[in-house]
Enzyme design. Structure first.
Site, short mmCIF file in Angstrom:
data_model
loop_
_atom_site.label_atom_id
_atom_site.label_comp_id
_atom_site.label_asym_id
_atom_site.label_seq_id
_atom_site.Cartn_x
_atom_site.Cartn_y
_atom_site.Cartn_z
CG HIS A 16 -8.75 -10.94 2.51
ND1 HIS A 16 -9.65 -11.96 2.71
CD2 HIS A 16 -8.37 -11.05 1.22
CE1 HIS A 16 -9.81 -12.65 1.59
NE2 HIS A 16 -9.03 -12.13 0.67
CE LYS A 40 -15.07 -15.86 -7.45
NZ LYS A 40 -14.10 -14.82 -7.13
NE ARG A 89 -3.06 -15.72 -2.26
CZ ARG A 89 -4.36 -15.84 -2.48
NH1 ARG A 89 -5.16 -16.15 -1.51
NH2 ARG A 89 -4.85 -15.69 -3.69
CB SER A 127 -11.49 -17.37 0.85
OG SER A 127 -11.14 -16.03 1.13
P1 ADP Z 1 -10.62 -12.56 -5.57
O1 ADP Z 1 -11.83 -13.39 -5.36
O2 ADP Z 1 -10.76 -11.40 -6.48
O3 ADP Z 1 -9.34 -13.36 -5.79
P2 ADP Z 1 -10.05 -12.42 -2.81
O4 ADP Z 1 -11.08 -11.99 -1.85
O5 ADP Z 1 -9.65 -13.84 -2.79
O6 ADP Z 1 -10.41 -11.86 -4.22
O7 ADP Z 1 -8.75 -11.57 -2.52
C1 ADP Z 1 -8.73 -10.17 -2.67
C2 ADP Z 1 -7.30 -9.72 -2.78
O8 ADP Z 1 -6.61 -10.08 -1.61
C3 ADP Z 1 -6.53 -10.35 -3.93
O9 ADP Z 1 -5.66 -9.39 -4.45
C4 ADP Z 1 -5.76 -11.46 -3.27
O10 ADP Z 1 -4.54 -11.76 -3.94
C5 ADP Z 1 -5.46 -10.83 -1.93
N1 ADP Z 1 -5.21 -11.83 -0.90
C6 ADP Z 1 -5.95 -12.92 -0.62
N2 ADP Z 1 -5.39 -13.64 0.38
C7 ADP Z 1 -4.25 -12.98 0.73
C8 ADP Z 1 -3.20 -13.21 1.68
N3 ADP Z 1 -3.20 -14.29 2.47
N4 ADP Z 1 -2.19 -12.32 1.75
C9 ADP Z 1 -2.19 -11.23 0.93
N5 ADP Z 1 -3.12 -10.96 0.01
C10 ADP Z 1 -4.15 -11.82 -0.10
#
Ligand code: ADP
Length: 156
Positions: A16, A40, A89, A127
């Site tokens: 992120h 959620k 990703r 996460s």
């Molecule tokens: P959500 O719960 O909506 O999936 P996240 O907090 O998991 O949101 O992720 C927010 C954004 O960050 C999403 O677009 C996700 O694809 C992106 N993201 C999460 N992990 C990574 C990573 N390791 N590299 C690039 N983008 C990421």
């Protein structure tokens, strides 16, 4: 141009943070929007997530952190954002992100989502993995920013 980066960030990862840093160089302003999603299962409260993200982005003058429990597009339109920002990703993210971006565009009469591809060194980070690894101690330092690792190791 202003970009809105919505997500759960539960917790903020290095993946992120990398997206935020790269977007901050591309857009005039980037807002990290923590979705407060009562339906959620959240692990960290929105207050803690806000604190941790604010700490991690404190040196980026054009990045701020907000919380919203309604529709992301509503927040974006009400606050004059030009783009939604998402990270991608791997192929596994593609279908759901495509669908989400199309729904959001339809709901907002044209608000575009832009995607930044993950940096290769972070492509495996999500996460849920952080929570799995936390059981084994400080290995999480390879997945999350230092302040997030410190908080999680002290509190979980
Ligand atoms: P959500 O719960 O909506 O999936 P996240 O907090 O998991 O949101 O992720 C927010 C954004 O960050 C999403 O677009 C996700 O694809 C992106 N993201 C999460 N992990 C990574 C990573 N390791 N590299 C690039 N983008 C990421």
């Amino acid at each position: 141009m202003k970009a809105l980066y919505p997500g759960s960030f539960d917790p903020l990862s290095l993946g992120h943070l990398d997206i935020i840093q790269r977007a901050a160089k591309t857009f005039g302003k980037v807002t990290v929007l923590i979705s407060a999603n009562p339906g959620k299962k959240e692990k960290l409260s929105v207050e803690i997530r806000t604190m941790l993200i604010k700490e991690a982005v404190k040196d980026m003058a054009n990045v701020d952190v907000q919380v919203y429990s309604g529709l992301t597009v509503e927040y974006a339109l009400n606050n004059s954002y030009n783009f939604l920002l998402r990270g991608m990703r791997a192929a596994g993210d593609f279908e759901s992100e495509l669908e989400m971006s199309q729904i959001n565009r339809a709901l907002s009469q044209g608000l575009e989502t832009v995607f930044l591809m993950t940096s290769p060194q972070y492509s495996f980070i999500r996460s849920s993995r952080v929570w799995e690894l936390l059981k084994f101690g400080d290995y999480i330092e390879a997945l999350v920013p230092k302040n997030v690792a410190k908080y999680l190791l002290e509190n979980y």
